[in-house]
Design a protein around this motif. Structure first.
Motif, PDB file in Angstrom:
ATOM      1  N   LEU A  95       8.213  -4.362  11.867  1.00 64.56           N
ATOM      2  CA  LEU A  95       8.785  -4.082  10.552  1.00 64.56           C
ATOM      3  C   LEU A  95       8.229  -5.028   9.493  1.00 64.56           C
ATOM      4  O   LEU A  95       7.877  -4.609   8.378  1.00 64.56           O
ATOM      5  CB  LEU A  95      10.309  -4.191  10.619  1.00 64.56           C
ATOM      6  CG  LEU A  95      11.056  -3.947   9.302  1.00 64.56           C
ATOM      7  CD1 LEU A  95      10.803  -2.527   8.803  1.00 64.56           C
ATOM      8  CD2 LEU A  95      12.550  -4.193   9.481  1.00 64.56           C
ATOM      9  N   VAL A  96       8.125  -6.304   9.840  1.00 66.84           N
ATOM     10  CA  VAL A  96       7.583  -7.281   8.893  1.00 66.84           C
ATOM     11  C   VAL A  96       6.113  -6.980   8.604  1.00 66.84           C
ATOM     12  O   VAL A  96       5.661  -7.059   7.444  1.00 66.84           O
ATOM     13  CB  VAL A  96       7.760  -8.711   9.451  1.00 66.84           C
ATOM     14  CG1 VAL A  96       7.024  -9.721   8.575  1.00 66.84           C
ATOM     15  CG2 VAL A  96       9.232  -9.071   9.529  1.00 66.84           C
ATOM     16  N   ASN A  97       5.348  -6.624   9.630  1.00 71.04           N
ATOM     17  CA  ASN A  97       3.929  -6.290   9.419  1.00 71.04           C
ATOM     18  C   ASN A  97       3.778  -5.053   8.549  1.00 71.04           C
ATOM     19  O   ASN A  97       2.865  -4.970   7.715  1.00 71.04           O
ATOM     20  CB  ASN A  97       3.233  -6.069  10.758  1.00 71.04           C
ATOM     21  CG  ASN A  97       3.029  -7.362  11.525  1.00 71.04           C
ATOM     22  OD1 ASN A  97       3.001  -8.442  10.943  1.00 71.04           O
ATOM     23  ND2 ASN A  97       2.892  -7.262  12.833  1.00 71.04           N
ATOM     24  N   LEU A  98       4.683  -4.093   8.715  1.00 73.10           N
ATOM     25  CA  LEU A  98       4.638  -2.890   7.886  1.00 73.10           C
ATOM     26  C   LEU A  98       4.916  -3.243   6.422  1.00 73.10           C
ATOM     27  O   LEU A  98       4.224  -2.753   5.511  1.00 73.10           O
ATOM     28  CB  LEU A  98       5.664  -1.866   8.394  1.00 73.10           C
ATOM     29  CG  LEU A  98       5.789  -0.563   7.579  1.00 73.10           C
ATOM     30  CD1 LEU A  98       4.457   0.178   7.556  1.00 73.10           C
ATOM     31  CD2 LEU A  98       6.893   0.318   8.163  1.00 73.10           C
ATOM     32  N   ALA A  99       5.913  -4.079   6.192  1.00 67.33           N
ATOM     33  CA  ALA A  99       6.206  -4.511   4.821  1.00 67.33           C
ATOM     34  C   ALA A  99       5.022  -5.277   4.240  1.00 67.33           C
ATOM     35  O   ALA A  99       4.663  -5.108   3.065  1.00 67.33           O
ATOM     36  CB  ALA A  99       7.463  -5.384   4.811  1.00 67.33           C
ATOM     37  N   GLY A 100       4.390  -6.132   5.063  1.00 65.05           N
ATOM     38  CA  GLY A 100       3.216  -6.866   4.596  1.00 65.05           C
ATOM     39  C   GLY A 100       2.070  -5.944   4.242  1.00 65.05           C
ATOM     40  O   GLY A 100       1.344  -6.175   3.263  1.00 65.05           O
ATOM     41  N   LEU A 101       1.890  -4.881   5.025  1.00 66.89           N
ATOM     42  CA  LEU A 101       0.827  -3.917   4.744  1.00 66.89           C
ATOM     43  C   LEU A 101       1.060  -3.230   3.402  1.00 66.89           C
ATOM     44  O   LEU A 101       0.132  -3.069   2.591  1.00 66.89           O
ATOM     45  CB  LEU A 101       0.754  -2.889   5.870  1.00 66.89           C
ATOM     46  CG  LEU A 101      -0.229  -1.730   5.676  1.00 66.89           C
ATOM     47  CD1 LEU A 101      -1.658  -2.260   5.573  1.00 66.89           C
ATOM     48  CD2 LEU A 101      -0.104  -0.726   6.816  1.00 66.89           C
ATOM     49  N   SER A 104       0.357  -5.642   0.631  1.00 69.12           N
ATOM     50  CA  SER A 104      -1.084  -5.907   0.502  1.00 69.12           C
ATOM     51  C   SER A 104      -1.795  -4.777  -0.236  1.00 69.12           C
ATOM     52  O   SER A 104      -2.770  -5.008  -0.958  1.00 69.12           O
ATOM     53  CB  SER A 104      -1.702  -6.114   1.879  1.00 69.12           C
ATOM     54  OG  SER A 104      -1.728  -4.895   2.612  1.00 69.12           O
ATOM     55  N   LEU A 105      -1.324  -3.538  -0.070  1.00 73.95           N
ATOM     56  CA  LEU A 105      -1.929  -2.415  -0.802  1.00 73.95           C
ATOM     57  C   LEU A 105      -1.752  -2.581  -2.303  1.00 73.95           C
ATOM     58  O   LEU A 105      -2.598  -2.148  -3.096  1.00 73.95           O
ATOM     59  CB  LEU A 105      -1.301  -1.096  -0.334  1.00 73.95           C
ATOM     60  CG  LEU A 105      -1.597  -0.678   1.114  1.00 73.95           C
ATOM     61  CD1 LEU A 105      -0.847   0.592   1.465  1.00 73.95           C
ATOM     62  CD2 LEU A 105      -3.091  -0.491   1.318  1.00 73.95           C
ATOM     63  N   LEU A 106      -0.660  -3.211  -2.706  1.00 69.78           N
ATOM     64  CA  LEU A 106      -0.424  -3.456  -4.128  1.00 69.78           C
ATOM     65  C   LEU A 106      -1.196  -4.663  -4.650  1.00 69.78           C
ATOM     66  O   LEU A 106      -1.662  -4.669  -5.795  1.00 69.78           O
ATOM     67  CB  LEU A 106       1.081  -3.652  -4.379  1.00 69.78           C
ATOM     68  CG  LEU A 106       2.000  -2.483  -4.019  1.00 69.78           C
ATOM     69  CD1 LEU A 106       3.456  -2.876  -4.208  1.00 69.78           C
ATOM     70  CD2 LEU A 106       1.655  -1.259  -4.859  1.00 69.78           C
TER      71      LEU A 106
END
Length: 330
Positions: A95-101, A104-106
């Motif tokens: 979940l944390v990696n998904l939020a980081g991804l 990062s796109l922004l």
């Protein structure tokens, strides 16, 4: 690959003993590896070397982070549900990696070709990362004794006359690698590190009916403890308690203690006046003190919530056999 192998060989046995310290170390080293990757393009002549060093750091992070995660997962599995805890920990990380991804796109379009903003964001997020990990590790309350927690527990016991609970000791446990003692303990040492003659054997066993032999090397700043074959967790804790008393006598002021103050003050004066590097007289005298104080410490530690049937004191594998002159104290 070589970095992983060497780190596991050099520090693998310490990862269980100081899981919180090495968990924080892995986080800091990972951030350093990322920093090297960011600055590598700014130094073309050593670009390959910088990236290789970063790779070695990340391999060490893989060993230290994975091993300490397993140790902390075992601590958190209070219902013997390691698989459940591990699965939920993996889901949390995903979940944390998904939020980081998504973040990062922004951020990627904003930092492209803007090296100053890249460094500023790295400094901001790294500071938050290290602070969050420090608070998380500091919040872990472990009931097993390692060298640092035992030292704090014994110090409170001698100064205040009572054993503190794990919730009081854990927040004071040092987490930085710079922490070191003036008198190091070598637990589970080979017999020849303590005994060099028949005289040494006679002095080491004087007043001693325990499952360990203890030798002090004042100039080297080490206490070597040889464990007897069959020594259990309580014997190991007792041996380290004995070593901690010697450390206090050599390097601390005992005048403010509430436990056996007069006896310790007299012993400290004897130690300071002694010219014998091995201090066999002090070792023999403290055996009698340990016989008197350790049962009380052990009883209060169990009542306070400490786990004594296992420990994380980091004993080496050496064991020896010697004859006990009288029946060992039960």
């Amino acid at each position: 690959m070589v970095g992983r192998i060497f780190f596991a060989w050099m520090k693998g046995s310490r990862l269980d003993c100081d899981a919180k310290k090495w968990r924080l170390f892995a986080d800091g080293l990972n951030d350093l590896a990322i920093f090297l990757e960011i600055v590598a393009p700014a130094f073309p002549p050593i670009f390959t070397l910088t990236i290789c060093v970063s790779g070695v750091f990340k391999s060490i992070v893989g060993v230290a982070g994975g091993a300490t995660r397993a140790a902390l997962t075992m601590h958190q599995a209070r219902r013997d549900n390691m698989a459940d805890v591990s699965a939920k920990d993996g889901s949390q990380e995903t979940l944390v990696n998904l939020a980081g991804l998504l973040v990062s796109l922004l951020l990627t379009p904003l930092v492209t070709d803007n090296i100053l903003l890249t460094y500023l964001l790295y400094a901001l997020f790294t500071s938050l990362h290290l602070y969050a990990n420090y608070r998380a590790v500091r919040g872990v309350v472990m009931e097993t004794l390692n060298q640092a927690r035992l030292s704090l527990t014994v110090n409170d016991f001698l100064r205040l006359g009572k054993v503190p609970p794990p919730s009081s000791v854990n927040p004071r446990e040092p987490l930085l690698p710079a922490f070191h003692r003036r008198l190091s303990v070598r637990l589970g040492a080979p017999l020849n590190s303590i005994l060099h003659s028949a005289y040494d054997y006679q002095r080491a066993t004087e007043n001693n009916q325990k499952n360990y032999l203890l030798g002090l090397h004042r100039n080297a700043g080490t206490v070597s403890i040889c464990l007897r074959q069959g020594a259990g967790s309580v014997d190991v804790i007792e041996a380290c308690f004995h070593a901690e008393i010697l450390h206090q006598l050599l390097h601390q002021d005992v005048s403010a203690w509430s436990v056996e103050r007069d006896t310790f003050t007299q012993l400290q004066e004897t130690v300071k006046a002694a010219r014998d590097e091995r201090l066999w007289d002090a070792v023999a005298a403290t055996h009698l003190l340990v016989d008197q104080l350790f049962p009380r410490l052990l009883s209060e530690a169990r009542s306070a919530g400490w786990e004594t049937q296992r420990n994380q004191l980091g004993a080496d594998e050496w064991r020896a056999q010697w004859r006990l002159e009288a029946k060992k104290r039960q």
